[in-house]
Design a protein around this motif. Structure first.
Motif, PDB file in Angstrom:
ATOM      1  N   LYS A 105       0.805  -1.214   0.000  1.00 51.80           N
ATOM      2  CA  LYS A 105       0.000   0.000   0.000  1.00 51.80           C
ATOM      3  C   LYS A 105       0.843   1.271   0.000  1.00 51.80           C
ATOM      4  CE  LYS A 105      -3.711  -2.379   2.450  1.00 51.80           C
ATOM      5  NZ  LYS A 105      -4.559  -2.539   1.259  1.00 51.80           N
ATOM      6  N   HIS A 142       6.018  -6.103  -4.845  1.00 49.50           N
ATOM      7  CA  HIS A 142       4.943  -6.620  -5.687  1.00 49.50           C
ATOM      8  C   HIS A 142       5.467  -6.786  -7.106  1.00 49.50           C
ATOM      9  CE1 HIS A 142       0.544  -7.396  -5.640  1.00 49.50           C
ATOM     10  NE2 HIS A 142       0.711  -7.325  -6.952  1.00 49.50           N
ATOM     11  N   HIS A 187       3.185 -17.033  -7.784  1.00 51.44           N
ATOM     12  CA  HIS A 187       2.412 -16.734  -6.563  1.00 51.44           C
ATOM     13  C   HIS A 187       2.550 -17.867  -5.552  1.00 51.44           C
ATOM     14  CE1 HIS A 187      -0.955 -15.875  -3.886  1.00 51.44           C
ATOM     15  NE2 HIS A 187      -1.399 -17.097  -4.144  1.00 51.44           N
ATOM     16  N   THR A 208       4.381 -17.675  -1.911  1.00 53.22           N
ATOM     17  CA  THR A 208       3.535 -17.937  -0.747  1.00 53.22           C
ATOM     18  C   THR A 208       4.110 -19.050   0.116  1.00 53.22           C
ATOM     19  OG1 THR A 208       1.549 -17.206  -1.931  1.00 53.22           O
ATOM     20  CG2 THR A 208       1.212 -18.595   0.002  1.00 53.22           C
ATOM     21  N   GLY A 223       3.945  -9.711  -3.269  1.00 50.35           N
ATOM     22  CA  GLY A 223       2.706 -10.072  -3.931  1.00 50.35           C
ATOM     23  C   GLY A 223       2.893 -10.215  -5.425  1.00 50.35           C
ATOM     24  N   SER A 253       0.634 -10.069  -9.266  1.00 53.98           N
ATOM     25  CA  SER A 253      -0.578  -9.845 -10.055  1.00 53.98           C
ATOM     26  C   SER A 253      -0.287 -10.168 -11.505  1.00 53.98           C
ATOM     27  CB  SER A 253      -1.045  -8.380  -9.969  1.00 53.98           C
ATOM     28  OG  SER A 253      -1.401  -8.019  -8.651  1.00 53.98           O
ATOM     29  N   VAL A 284      -2.467  -3.657  -6.911  1.00 53.57           N
ATOM     30  CA  VAL A 284      -1.279  -3.703  -6.059  1.00 53.57           C
ATOM     31  C   VAL A 284      -1.646  -3.335  -4.623  1.00 53.57           C
ATOM     32  CG1 VAL A 284       0.963  -2.630  -5.606  1.00 53.57           C
ATOM     33  CG2 VAL A 284       0.349  -3.302  -7.937  1.00 53.57           C
ATOM     34  N   GLU A 327      -3.578  -6.140  -3.146  1.00 54.96           N
ATOM     35  CA  GLU A 327      -2.904  -7.435  -3.274  1.00 54.96           C
ATOM     36  C   GLU A 327      -3.796  -8.433  -4.012  1.00 54.96           C
ATOM     37  OE1 GLU A 327      -1.498  -8.650   0.557  1.00 54.96           O
ATOM     38  OE2 GLU A 327      -0.015  -7.035   0.653  1.00 54.96           O
ATOM     39  N   ARG A 328      -4.385  -7.963  -5.108  1.00 52.62           N
ATOM     40  CA  ARG A 328      -5.273  -8.789  -5.929  1.00 52.62           C
ATOM     41  C   ARG A 328      -4.477  -9.409  -7.061  1.00 52.62           C
ATOM     42  NH1 ARG A 328      -8.469  -6.306  -9.624  1.00 52.62           N
ATOM     43  NH2 ARG A 328      -8.396  -4.411  -8.360  1.00 52.62           N
TER      44      ARG A 328
END
Length: 280
Positions: free
Chosen positions: A2, A137, A171, A175, A182, A184, A245, A248-249
């Protein structure tokens, strides 16, 4: 991720279109920029714009299909700024041909830029991002053609499907390691860019002559050109990217109708139907 102010963004394919819009938006968020593109003139123009606005910026002509060139980009980025927080693997090209008309050189070019441009970026940057331990990200630019199979775009479809699955695997890899990074995957439909004219970056002998293609491929190429001209703006895509971003999608679908088309494709698979020819 963020908080972007004071962070560093690396953007490939930055000289125009979606890449340029993302770069401008990143600068507006207070980020320092590392800009890469094969178009030296466009890259210089954007770098000049950023410098005039007071944005810390490093611009380096880069052929993303060349592993050594991307390694040099990463070396330069970390040497200049010490860290990378947002990596946008965005460079892309297209050839409008049916699969049997697509030449070996077409395949090498499209896969080299669209797919290996992403894998080269991940290989060069991710280890150092992990070593830094900071939140980050990664955005990989695919296309709605990475979720749906479009006529007369055999190589483009294949490259973008590959980007989607690599992004999904990335991803999972991050994880499982508990990494603070993150991921996307950007899957826009039609956007007002010069993607339909991307062969201008090829040697003249490799550029597509529509007169040599089948009538169906010629018509498809014209339809794609018109659809691109009627598409949304790169700035709208950049807005979607930064929203994703922040949230976090993972999947970034820029057009509402795309979701319905993806659902039809999934239903085709689950119900053992032949592929539906979709308009999106």
């Amino acid at each position: 991720m963020k908080e972007l102010s004071g962070k560093v963004a690396v953007i490939t394919g930055a000289a125009e279109g979606i890449g340029r819009a993302i770069a401008r938006r990143a600068a507006g968020e207070g980020m320092s920029l590392v800009l890469a593109d094969i178009d030296q003139g466009g890259l210089d123009a954007l770098a000049g714009e950023m410098a005039a606005a007071g944005t810390a910026c490093l611009a380096l002509r880069t052929d993303v299909s060349d592993p050594q060139a991307v390694d040099a980009l990463a070396d330069a980025a970390f040497a200049r700024f010490g860290a990378v927080h947002l990596l946008v693997n965005n460079a892309g090209v297209a050839v409008a041909k049916s699969v049997w008309e697509t030449t070996p050189r077409d395949w090498d070019w499209v896969m080299g830029v669209n797919f290996h441009g992403v894998t080269n970026g991940l290989r060069a940057f991710v280890p150092r991002m992990l070593e830094g331990g900071q939140p980050g990200h990664i955005v990989n630019t695919a296309s709605i053609a990475g979720l749906l199979s479009v006529p007369a775009l055999a190589a483009y479809n294949a490259s973008k499907f590959a980007v989607v699955t690599v992004s999904e695997g990335l991803h999972h890899d991050l994880t499982l390691r508990g990494a603070p990074i993150g991921v996307s995957v950007l899957c826009p439909s039609w956007v007002k860019t010069r993607i339909a004219d991307s062969s201008r970056h090829r040697a003249e002998a490799d550029r597509v002559d529509p007169a040599t293609l089948s009538g169906v491929s010629q018509k498809a190429g014209l339809a794609i050109l018109k659809a691109v001209e009627a598409g949304i703006t790169p700035e709208q895509v950049a807005d979607s990217v930064f929203e994703a971003v922040a949230e976090e999608r993972f999947y970034i679908l820029t057009h509402p109708q795309s979701r319905a088309a993806v659902e039809i494709r999934m239903t085709d698979i689950l119900q053992d139907r032949k592929p539906t020819l979709l308009s999106f």
